[in-house]
Design a protein around this motif. Structure first.
Motif, PDB file in Angstrom:
ATOM      1  N   GLU A1121      -3.301   0.555  -4.843  1.00  0.00           N
ATOM      2  CA  GLU A1121      -2.148   0.389  -5.722  1.00  0.00           C
ATOM      3  C   GLU A1121      -1.245   1.612  -5.676  1.00  0.00           C
ATOM      4  OE1 GLU A1121      -1.181  -2.302  -7.494  1.00  0.00           O
ATOM      5  OE2 GLU A1121      -2.801  -3.330  -6.422  1.00  0.00           O
ATOM      6  N   THR A1122      -1.861   2.801  -5.756  1.00  0.00           N
ATOM      7  CA  THR A1122      -1.060   4.039  -5.849  1.00  0.00           C
ATOM      8  C   THR A1122      -1.658   5.120  -4.954  1.00  0.00           C
ATOM      9  OG1 THR A1122      -0.493   3.532  -8.152  1.00  0.00           O
ATOM     10  CG2 THR A1122      -0.161   5.811  -7.400  1.00  0.00           C
ATOM     11  N   ARG A1144       0.450  -0.010   3.142  1.00  0.00           N
ATOM     12  CA  ARG A1144      -0.466  -0.807   2.329  1.00  0.00           C
ATOM     13  C   ARG A1144      -0.374  -0.483   0.841  1.00  0.00           C
ATOM     14  NH1 ARG A1144      -6.187  -0.818   5.610  1.00  0.00           N
ATOM     15  NH2 ARG A1144      -5.363  -1.192   7.714  1.00  0.00           N
ATOM     16  N   LYS A1146       1.380   0.208  -2.935  1.00  0.00           N
ATOM     17  CA  LYS A1146       2.484  -0.293  -3.766  1.00  0.00           C
ATOM     18  C   LYS A1146       3.337   0.853  -4.292  1.00  0.00           C
ATOM     19  CE  LYS A1146       1.055  -4.830  -5.426  1.00  0.00           C
ATOM     20  NZ  LYS A1146       0.820  -5.670  -6.639  1.00  0.00           N
ATOM     21  N   THR A1147       2.677   1.880  -4.827  1.00  0.00           N
ATOM     22  CA  THR A1147       3.406   3.053  -5.335  1.00  0.00           C
ATOM     23  C   THR A1147       3.054   4.247  -4.474  1.00  0.00           C
ATOM     24  OG1 THR A1147       3.376   2.193  -7.596  1.00  0.00           O
ATOM     25  CG2 THR A1147       3.794   4.555  -7.311  1.00  0.00           C
ATOM     26  N   ARG A1173       3.946  -3.129   1.673  1.00  0.00           N
ATOM     27  CA  ARG A1173       3.785  -3.508   0.266  1.00  0.00           C
ATOM     28  C   ARG A1173       4.445  -2.497  -0.675  1.00  0.00           C
ATOM     29  NH1 ARG A1173      -1.287  -2.919  -1.479  1.00  0.00           N
ATOM     30  NH2 ARG A1173      -1.084  -4.470  -3.146  1.00  0.00           N
ATOM     31  N   ILE A1174       5.116  -1.489  -0.120  1.00  0.00           N
ATOM     32  CA  ILE A1174       5.645  -0.402  -0.949  1.00  0.00           C
ATOM     33  C   ILE A1174       6.739  -0.936  -1.870  1.00  0.00           C
ATOM     34  CG2 ILE A1174       6.729   1.876  -0.950  1.00  0.00           C
ATOM     35  CD1 ILE A1174       5.666   2.291   1.871  1.00  0.00           C
ATOM     36  N   GLU A1175       6.555  -0.707  -3.183  1.00  0.00           N
ATOM     37  CA  GLU A1175       7.560  -1.113  -4.167  1.00  0.00           C
ATOM     38  C   GLU A1175       8.255   0.097  -4.783  1.00  0.00           C
ATOM     39  OE1 GLU A1175       5.731  -3.614  -7.069  1.00  0.00           O
ATOM     40  OE2 GLU A1175       5.182  -5.179  -5.618  1.00  0.00           O
ATOM     41  N   SER A1201      10.371  -5.297   0.306  1.00  0.00           N
ATOM     42  CA  SER A1201       9.391  -5.000  -0.748  1.00  0.00           C
ATOM     43  C   SER A1201       9.847  -3.891  -1.685  1.00  0.00           C
ATOM     44  CB  SER A1201       8.049  -4.611  -0.119  1.00  0.00           C
ATOM     45  OG  SER A1201       8.184  -3.391   0.596  1.00  0.00           O
TER      46      SER A1201
END
Length: 1317
Positions: A1121-1122, A1144, A1146-1147, A1173-1175, A1201
């Motif tokens: 996730e991070t 891979r 998200k943060t 997947r980076i937001e 993304s």
């Protein structure tokens, strides 16, 4: 001969041919001031490559030899300004030396030494330098009254060598070829030597106004070996009132008869009375040079001619205007009593010589040298005397001085006095940048060398504008511009100065002209350049005092020929210094053997590779010393020659300097190089004495010892002069090597003893020297591994520096030195560079030695270079195979390391015993083992495998030996071997190691994991006895436990657990490294599944190897996730290793990592990935410029993304803003964009406003602190009227007036959801 050396020799013999060096001519004669080309060529059948050629030129005068220049495997260094090799011609086998502006000091024998591989050859050429004299007379025509006496003065100037001949001739008329020698009537003084080594000389001739000499010419003729034909200067004589000759024969006959009779009578009378009559002296005016300057030595002369009797008294006086006080300089009487002469000897250096009837007296009193030359004229029985006064005026102000010369003689009723008034202009009267009266031909080159460090510190951080100026004025080329620009920041200034210095005087002078006009770029540079050039004097014309010690009150040093000129300094110390230099040079010119079996001792010059030395920063004591972050840009780079120099003009040099560096980084070799350079006169010549001590030696001292005794015990040849030497401490440099190996603590709080002859404990003695209580003015240089000195005691060290080891370029050069073959070395370098775990330690020279030894043994000696695909992939792989290579060497049976096996358990027990010694050494932080340690741990009945693993060093003080592993990492490898195989009941060494909080175990744990890997199991079993079980399960369980340690969230941190928080991160990182070394996929998957979905390594330094280990584990994690890596200093190369896993997450937070444009490319590639997947992406403070912004913007055009992008505090500027704006017109998913502090200005605001008109996904745009004015804000008025989706615009914190802000707010009313900030 051991197998390693035998194989190396076989290779060299098979690939090398005899080397021949030819110098031409063998003897070279030059004239002072001209450029000299000493020809040297070499012949070798092997194809030449600059990177394995060594060329060294040395200059020998008598027994003293100094290095002139060195070309070492592609690196060039000159030790005498104005000398250069033809670097472009070396590849063509031309090693000739260009010696610019030859001087007297350049006379001697030059040796040209060329080395290719192990072949070495030398040629010698002898250089002689002559200086032809200039000859002048005081007047070309002389007119005198009948019977009047006048003096003709002939001056011979600036000649060398001293041998000469001055003759006087007389011709009856100008047209007459009949010349009569009249030298016996002249008086010629002694040659006076100038500061540049040349000589001046005066000769006097008195002529009488006889009418028969009317129209005659008097000729001064000079012969000298530098002249092809004699030089002549003529003076014509005219007698006032002379009558035409009477041509009547009768009158002529009468006149002749009368003259003969009269002459006979006069001659008889003259013979009778001549010996009783006194003759009054003729005294010339004081003669001075036509041109002189405050810094030049000044010579005055006066002649006393044709007097009798011999008894005469002469005196020199000095008087300064306005002081009305005459000061006696010197006084001499030709008949002085021995008592009077002894009185002079008590105050002055006195010299007297007598040759036939000529006498010469020389006196030195203070700054004045006086010479008296007395000559007897045999024919007339009269005498003449010449006196010369030489001195150097030291005042910096304009002064008017009066010098007088007085003569007393029995024939004189009163004293004759001659007076000369001199007005001397001081140095401070001329404020021009380049005062012509003080500069030498190559002044700018010398000024570059003197000011190198300070100028480089000024220009390096912001060198681009200066490069543009130099390019514009055609001082450098476009290629030069690019070469300097592409260097690391710390090397840019030095590279530019090296480039200019090599190109000579004109380039350096133009550079200073440009530099003085860059005050806006470099505040303070103008004043510095002014002080540098105004104070610059001709160093060839004065004794040189080293920059480090210009305030020495009693000692000055002549660097160019190492002759020590000392005031009130005993002669025995000068002799002792010469002996000490020869002794120390012999000790330092070869390095100690690398391995126990290797009896060779390579020459220091052939082995030494330059190291990066920086002003030190505080180190993180929670990390292993070898793994800490190495930052080339954070600190100021220091050259080895400048290690003890002042930090800036006007500052004092550091008296005590500490140089730190990790194990094997080259500290001892650096000290050896420094000591060797001192003995050769190429470095630190400002110290007359250098004393080197090793803490390993000092450990053997028991009881108390005085400083005097310590020096004598180490250097017996200084016994007679030691006490006297310590009376002049300001010229002494102490070197103390290896403080981390000292067995006693430095107790700074203990009261110091100040007497050099008073005994005290050795640790207290060292502290007394450091604190300055014992030898207050002596300089001290100490080396140590990091963290030895506590922070509270750092105040005793005036400079702390650190050796960072090899750079990328130097690693490649070192491989070439060791492997000899360029293609092989390049192949090996590329292979090693691709293996992060190995390349990450190659900055340590000792680690490179391990690699190269293994390569020679396993690949080179067997011709297996094509099998480099089987190269070790981890440090455990390497050290296992390295250890086997050591065990094979000197084995009676020549076996391949891959097939060699230890079959006997007793031999394996010896290895485990050695491993136990290593383990306890790591526990107790011991790397040096005494003979007692060896005897108590290793059985004497064994085959002595341990002697192949440990290296022995002899200690001369106690006639004993010490032992150590080749490098700290090798000791840690054996400690890990003991950890996994020890079978002591009730002791779990694996748990002990993994639960340790000490940073010393970080590499031990990596080795532990690597030793239990499946790929290394067979090799490990060959080292471990059968009854010792390898603890594989225990190691894997410990790795799993350490990896599972939870790092507390940052918002729950308290000041008390900050350290624990960082330690947890390092523990987790160590677990990641262990997983990489273990290469166990099942274990890695298990650990990956158990770690949190938030991975945080922020604010601990990560190197490339760390990033590889992190990437290895995260590649098994399915849903991260991070990932927080803020402030890790990993740089572009580190994030290139993480590129495959970044997509891979998200943060992704990467703030403060100095990614620059190169690192931005890795981020862009992750954003372009189809699986991205980076937001949220945070890139604050990464020095991302226009190019990097364009790369990220290009990725945004296809990325779907990313929702939040933070680029705060970078340097994207207007051009980067344009790239972002173009991406926003296409991208439909980005919602938040932060561009604060990016200097986009009004132009960038225009591009962003155009994007806002078209974009419908962006809800927040941050443009604060971008130097936007009303002009830029007005672009958004029309954009806000069109855009209805933007909810927040950060733009008001700029240079926008209140009216501009109101106009923006009015435009935003059409979008009620918009907030302006």
């Amino acid at each position: 001969m051991n197998c390693f050396l035998a194989e190396l020799i076989v290779y060299i013999i098979s690939s090398a041919a005899a080397l021949e060096v030819v110098v031409s001519p063998a003897v070279f004669k030059a004239t002072i001031g001209e450029d000299v080309l000493l020809g040297c060529s070499f012949f070798h059948t092997v194809e030449l490559d600059l990177r394995y050629i060594v060329i060294e030129w040395n200059h020998r005068v008598g027994n003293d030899e100094k290095a002139i220049c060195l070309f070492d495997f592609g690196d060039y260094e000159s030790y005498r300004p104005g000398t250069s090799l033809f670097l472009n011609e070396i590849i063509k086998a031309n090693a000739s030396l260009l010696l610019k502006n030859a001087t007297i000091r350049d006379i001697g024998t030059y040796s040209c030494t060329v080395a290719i591989f192990s072949d070495k050859a030398m040629g010698r050429v002898t250089l002689s330098v002559t200086a032809p004299p200039t000859v002048s007379v005081n007047t070309p025509n002389i007119i005198i009254e009948p019977g009047e006496d006048k003096t003709i003065i002939c001056e011979m100037k600036n000649f060398y060598p001293e041998n000469h001949s001055v003759s006087w001739l007389k011709s009856d008329s100008k047209d007459s070829g009949n010349q009569v020698a009249i030298t016996s009537r002249a008086v010629t003084g002694l040659p006076q030597q100038n500061q540049d080594g040349t000589f001046n000389l005066l000769s006097f001739l008195i002529i009488n106004g006889n009418q028969t000499d009317d129209g005659a010419s008097y000729i001064c003729e000079v012969n000298h070996e530098a002249l092809k034909t004699p030089l002549q200067k003529a003076v014509s004589l005219t007698i006032k009132g002379s009558n035409p000759r009477v041509r009547s024969g009768a009158i002529l006959t009468t006149t002749v008869l009368t003259f003969v009779i009269t002459a006979a009578i006069c001659f008889g009378t003259f013979i009778f009375y001549s010996n009783k009559r006194a003759v009054a002296p003729k005294v010339t005016d004081i003669i001075k040079p036509n041109h002189f300057h405050v810094d030049d030595p000044l010579s005055l002369a006066c002649a006393v001619l044709w007097f009798k009797p011999k008894a005469i008294g002469v005196s020199w006086y000095r008087e300064e205007e306005g002081k009305f006080q005459r000061v006696l300089i010197s006084k001499w009487n030709s008949t002085s009593s021995s008592i009077k002469q002894r009185e002079y000897r008590s105050n002055e250096d006195y010299f007297q010589s007598e040759k036939e009837q000529d006498e010469t007296m020389s006196f030195t009193k203070g700054e004045y040298d006086t010479t008296f030359t007395l000559k007897q004229h045999k024919g007339s029985g009269t005498y003449s005397l010449i006196s010369q006064l030489t001195f150097k005026h030291a005042s910096t102000a304009r002064v008017k001085l009066m010098y007088s010369f007085e003569v007393q003689h029995d024939s004189l009723k009163q004293t004759i006095s001659k007076v000369l008034v001199l007005e001397i202009q001081g140095a401070c009267d001329n404020t021009a940048y380049f005062p012509p009266q003080v500069k030498r031909k190559d002044w700018a080159i010398y000024a570059i060398e003197d000011g190198r460090r300070t100028v480089a510190n000024y220009i390096s951080p912001n060198i681009l504008p200066l490069l543009n100026l130099l390019l514009e004025k055609k001082i450098i080329s476009e290629d030069d511009h690019n070469i300097v620009k592409d260097k690391p920041d710390v090397d840019k200034g030095r590279t530019l100065l090296d480039m200019l210095s090599y190109r000579g005087q004109q380039a350096c002078a133009h550079f200073f002209n440009v530099l003085q006009d860059t005050e806006d770029l470099y505040p303070g540079i103008k004043e510095y350049v002014k002080s540098l050039l105004e104070s610059y004097t001709d160093k060839g014309d004065r004794p040189i005092i080293d920059l480090l010690h210009e305030d020495l009150p009693t000692v000055s040093f002549e660097v160019n020929n190492e002759k020590i000129k000392i005031t009130n300094f005993p002669e025995e110390i000068s002799e002792a210094v010469t002996t000490h230099k020869h002794t120390l040079k012999a000790q330092m010119e070869r390095i100690k053997p690398y391995f126990a079996f290797d009896n060779s001792r390579p020459l220091l010059q052939e082995h030494f590779t330059s190291l990066v030395i920086l002003n030190v920063r505080e180190r993180n004591k929670t990390e292993h010393e070898l793994l800490q972050h190495r930052d080339y840009t954070a600190c100021e780079r220091i050259d080895l020659k400048q290690l003890l120099s002042p930090s800036a003009p006007g500052e004092k040099p550091p008296r005590v300097t500490l140089v730190q560096g990790v194990a094997g980084i080259g500290k001892s070799v650096m000290m050896q190089k420094l000591a060797h350079s001192w003995t050769c006169g190429t470095s630190y010549a400002g110290f007359y004495m250098l004393l080197y001590f090793s803490f390993r030696e000092l450990n053997t001292l028991n009881g108390k010892i005085s400083l005097t005794e310590l020096i004598i015990r180490s250097y017996p040849h200084l016994r007679a002069s030691c006490n006297k030497m310590l009376e002049f401490p300001s010229g002494i440099l102490f070197l103390f090597d290896g403080l981390d190996e000292f067995r006693l603590p430095l107790e700074f709080d203990v009261h110091s003893i100040v007497g050099p002859s008073t005994a005290q404990h050795i640790n207290h003695l060292i502290v007394s020297i450091i604190k300055g209580d014992l030898v207050r003015e002596a300089s001290v240089l100490i080396t140590s591994r990091p963290t030895t000195i506590d922070l509270e005691h750092k105040t005793y060290f005036h400079r702390c520096a650190e050796i960072l080891g090899f750079s990328k370029k130097e690693i490649a050069a070192y491989f070439l030195k060791c492997l000899k073959d360029k293609k092989v070395a390049d192949h090996v370098f590329r292979t090693v560079k691709s293996i992060d775990s190995l390349y990450g330690l190659c900055y340590v020279p000792a680690f490179c030695d391990i690699l190269c030894f293994y390569l020679h043994k396993s690949f080179h000696s067997k011709g297996k270079w094509s099998q480099l695909s089987s190269f070790p992939r981890t440090i455990t792989d390497l050290f296992l195979r390295f250890t086997k290579c050591l065990l094979v060497c000197n084995n009676d049976e020549e076996e391949d390391p891959e097939s060699f096996c230890i079959g006997d358990d007793e031999d394996k027990n010896e290895i485990i015993t050695l491993a136990q010694l290593a383990w306890h050494g790591v526990i107790n932080k011991t790397i040096i083992f005494s003979a007692n340690d060896i005897e108590s741990n290793v059985s004497k009945d064994t085959k002595s495998f341990w002697k192949k693993i440990l290296t022995k060093e002899s200690l001369k003080m106690m006639q004993s030996h010490i032992w150590q592993f080749f490098h700290l990492t090798h000791q840690e490898f054996f400690a890990a071997l003991y950890c996994i195989s020890a079978n002591e009941p009730g002791v779990d060494y694996v748990h002990k190691a993994f639960s340790s909080k000490s940073s010393a175990f970080e590499i031990v744990l990596r080795f532990t994991a690597g030793l239990v890997s499946q790929s290394n199991r067979k090799l490990v079993q060959q080292l471990v006895p059968e009854h010792h079980q390898v603890k594989e399960k225990e190691v894997f369980a410990s790795i799993e436990n350490v990896a599972a340690v939870e790092v507390p969230k940052e918002d729950t941190l308290t000041p008390e657990n900050i350290t624990k928080y960082t330690a947890h991160k390092r523990q987790k990182l160590t677990a990641f490294h262990c997983l990489y070394e273990a290469s166990n996929e099942k274990l890695t998957q298990l650990v990956a599944s158990q770690i949190s979905d938030v991975v945080n390594f922020s604010y601990i330094s990560l190197n490339v190897t760390d990033c590889t280990a992190v990437a290895n584990l995260l590649s098994y994690h399915t849903a991260i996730e991070t990932l927080e890596l803020d402030g890790c200093k990993a740089g572009a190369s580190g994030f290139q290793r993480l590129e495959s896993v970044l997509s891979r997450v998200k943060t992704l937070s990467l703030e403060g990592n100095m990614l620059e444009d190169e690192g931005a490319e890795s981020i862009a590639n992750a954003l372009k990935s189809k699986m991205c997947r980076i937001e949220i992406l945070r890139l604050k403070q990464n020095s991302i410029g226009e190019k990097g912004a364009a790369q990220i913007a290009e990725a945004l055009k296809t990325n779907s993304s990313l929702k939040t992008l933070g680029l705060r505090a970078n340097t994207v500027r207007a051009k980067g803003a344009r790239s972002m704006a173009e991406a926003l017109e296409i991208n439909t998913t980005l919602r938040v964009l932060g561009l604060q502090f990016n200097k986009i200005k009004d132009e960038g605001a225009m591009y962003m406003a155009q994007a806002v008109k078209r974009n419908r996904s962006l809800v927040e745009l941050r443009l604060g602190d971008n130097d936007i004015t009303e002009k830029g804000s007005d672009f958004f008025r029309s954009a806000l009227e069109v855009n209805g989706t933007l909810e927040e615009l950060w733009i008001l914190v700029n240079n926008i007036s209140n009216d501009g802000k109101e106009r923006l707010k009015n435009a935003s009313h059409k979008n009620p959801n918009l907030r302006l900030n």
